[in-house]
Design a protein around this motif. Structure first.
Motif, short mmCIF file in Angstrom:
data_model
loop_
_atom_site.label_atom_id
_atom_site.label_comp_id
_atom_site.label_asym_id
_atom_site.label_seq_id
_atom_site.Cartn_x
_atom_site.Cartn_y
_atom_site.Cartn_z
N THR A 1 -7.60 -26.96 11.55
CA THR A 1 -6.21 -26.71 11.16
C THR A 1 -5.44 -28.03 11.17
O THR A 1 -5.48 -28.77 12.16
CB THR A 1 -5.53 -25.73 12.13
N PRO A 2 -4.74 -28.36 10.09
CA PRO A 2 -4.02 -29.63 10.05
C PRO A 2 -2.87 -29.67 11.05
O PRO A 2 -2.15 -28.68 11.22
CB PRO A 2 -3.48 -29.68 8.60
N HIS A 3 -2.74 -30.78 11.73
CA HIS A 3 -1.62 -30.99 12.65
C HIS A 3 -0.56 -31.81 11.93
O HIS A 3 -0.82 -32.91 11.45
CB HIS A 3 -2.10 -31.70 13.92
N LEU A 4 0.63 -31.25 11.84
CA LEU A 4 1.68 -31.87 11.04
C LEU A 4 2.27 -33.10 11.73
O LEU A 4 2.59 -33.06 12.92
CB LEU A 4 2.79 -30.85 10.77
N ASP A 5 2.41 -34.16 10.97
CA ASP A 5 3.11 -35.35 11.44
C ASP A 5 4.60 -35.20 11.19
O ASP A 5 5.03 -34.35 10.39
CB ASP A 5 2.59 -36.60 10.72
N VAL A 6 5.38 -36.03 11.85
CA VAL A 6 6.83 -36.00 11.66
C VAL A 6 7.19 -36.20 10.20
O VAL A 6 8.09 -35.54 9.66
CB VAL A 6 7.50 -37.07 12.54
N LEU B 1 -3.64 -19.72 5.06
CA LEU B 1 -2.26 -19.56 5.52
C LEU B 1 -1.81 -20.76 6.35
O LEU B 1 -0.67 -21.21 6.24
CB LEU B 1 -2.13 -18.27 6.34
N ARG B 2 -2.71 -21.28 7.16
CA ARG B 2 -2.35 -22.41 8.01
C ARG B 2 -2.13 -23.70 7.23
O ARG B 2 -1.55 -24.65 7.76
CB ARG B 2 -3.42 -22.62 9.09
N ASN B 3 -2.59 -23.75 6.00
CA ASN B 3 -2.28 -24.91 5.16
C ASN B 3 -0.79 -24.99 4.87
O ASN B 3 -0.25 -26.06 4.60
CB ASN B 3 -3.07 -24.85 3.85
N SER B 4 -0.12 -23.83 4.91
CA SER B 4 1.33 -23.79 4.71
C SER B 4 2.08 -23.85 6.02
O SER B 4 3.14 -24.49 6.11
CB SER B 4 1.72 -22.51 3.95
N LYS B 5 1.56 -23.16 7.05
CA LYS B 5 2.19 -23.18 8.37
C LYS B 5 1.08 -23.15 9.42
O LYS B 5 0.38 -22.14 9.55
CB LYS B 5 3.12 -21.99 8.57
N PRO B 6 0.89 -24.22 10.17
CA PRO B 6 -0.24 -24.29 11.11
C PRO B 6 -0.21 -23.26 12.23
O PRO B 6 -1.23 -23.05 12.88
CB PRO B 6 -0.11 -25.71 11.69
N ASN B 7 0.93 -22.60 12.47
CA ASN B 7 0.99 -21.63 13.56
C ASN B 7 0.74 -20.19 13.10
O ASN B 7 0.96 -19.25 13.86
CB ASN B 7 2.34 -21.71 14.29
N MET B 8 0.28 -20.01 11.88
CA MET B 8 -0.01 -18.66 11.39
C MET B 8 -1.25 -18.13 12.11
O MET B 8 -2.29 -18.80 12.17
CB MET B 8 -0.26 -18.68 9.89
#
Length: 287
Positions: free
Chosen positions: A72-77, A256-263
């Motif tokens: 799952t991608p971890h979003l950067d700032v 789904l996690r590609n759009s929001k990692p907490n799905m």
């Protein structure tokens, strides 16, 4: 390249501008393996996935979920730069759960409001791009933005997933239907979510969508992630069964996690997706 990895145990990548992309894609494929399950084999496969290995004290289901978390991608700032703008900070229920810029649903109508930001992400279903909009419960200051979102994106269903009273029996209760000019309101309530009750909810929403011309569905829960993701994932899984006769829960949640990692944010929610498919196949007598 995947054949090379399987046969030789190594992969060579060279003279490629998209080196990082290819590297990550191959690494992910090697880590994840085949996760699709034929409908006819689902019950037996899932039973085996639940079996706890005596040496590792873990199950295949748990290991699959851990693999999902690892890819799952971890979003950067930088990827959430719009949500982090000073003028938008008060529009976020939590600064820990922000939509990435690439998936944002921007508001269009103004009505005296120049800010077009809302904490909401567009996500795909199995057969349609941007079929869902996942968002947290509106704050007192973002309620108008929420309804702007519904209007701007032609949403025909709004699904609220809130805390339920666990002492009640499981059921879906149809409360009312009213028609006022161009607005049709249909209200129903789900109590104590069991798999059958959740399937009934999915059925109601699906029927409503067909009647209303297949507009988008807004799904919201407290943080706009865990329960929203579970609803969207389960919808995708029933579509897979309908269109392809297979189920890939790993793929659905990963998409789904590609759009929001907490799905789908817990192992319990991930397992619920499996259990719901099993319940659905039992009901359809196709297991």
């Amino acid at each position: 390249m995947l054949d090379m990895a399987e046969c030789e145990g190594v992969v060579d990548i060279y003279n490629c501008e998209q080196y990082i992309f290819i590297h990550d894609a191959i690494l992910e494929a090697c880590l994840c393996g085949e996760t699709a399950i034929a409908v006819s084999e689902f019950a037996l496969t899932y039973k085996e996935m639940l079996r706890v290995d005596s040496q590792s004290n873990s199950s295949q289901l748990r290991e699959e979920y851990q693999t999902l978390n690892s890819v799952t991608p971890h979003l950067d700032v930088e990827e959430c730069s719009i949500a982090l703008l000073p003028r938008n900070r008060e529009k976020n229920r939590s600064m820990d759960v922000l939509p990435p810029d690439r998936a944002l649903a921007f508001l269009v109508t103004t009505e005296g409001e120049s800010n077009n930001y809302i904490n909401a992400a567009l996500t795909d279903s199995f057969h349609r791009a941007a079929a869902f909009i996942a968002t947290p419960h509106p704050l007192p200051g973002t309620t108008a933005d929420f309804w702007r979102l519904v209007f701007d994106y032609g949403c025909t269903s709004v699904v609220m997933l809130n805390q339920l009273n666990q002492s009640n029996s499981a059921w879906v209760e149809f409360l009312s239907r009213s028609v006022d000019d161009d607005v049709i309101t249909r209200l129903f309530r789900v109590k104590n979510v069991t798999r059958k009750a959740f399937l009934s909810l999915l059925g109601h929403v699906n029927k409503w969508q067909r009647e209303c011309g297949e507009g988008r569905t807004v799904v919201h829960c407290l943080n706009g992630g865990g329960r929203c993701g579970t609803f969207c994932a389960c919808t995708m899984l029933l579509e897979m069964i309908q269109y392809q006769n297979f189920v890939d829960i790993f793929y659905a949640v990963k998409t789904l996690r590609n759009s929001k990692p907490n799905m789908v944010e817990s192992l319990d929610q991930y397992r619920f997706c499996y259990e719901l498919v099993l319940e659905y196949l039992d009901c359809m007598e196709v297991r």
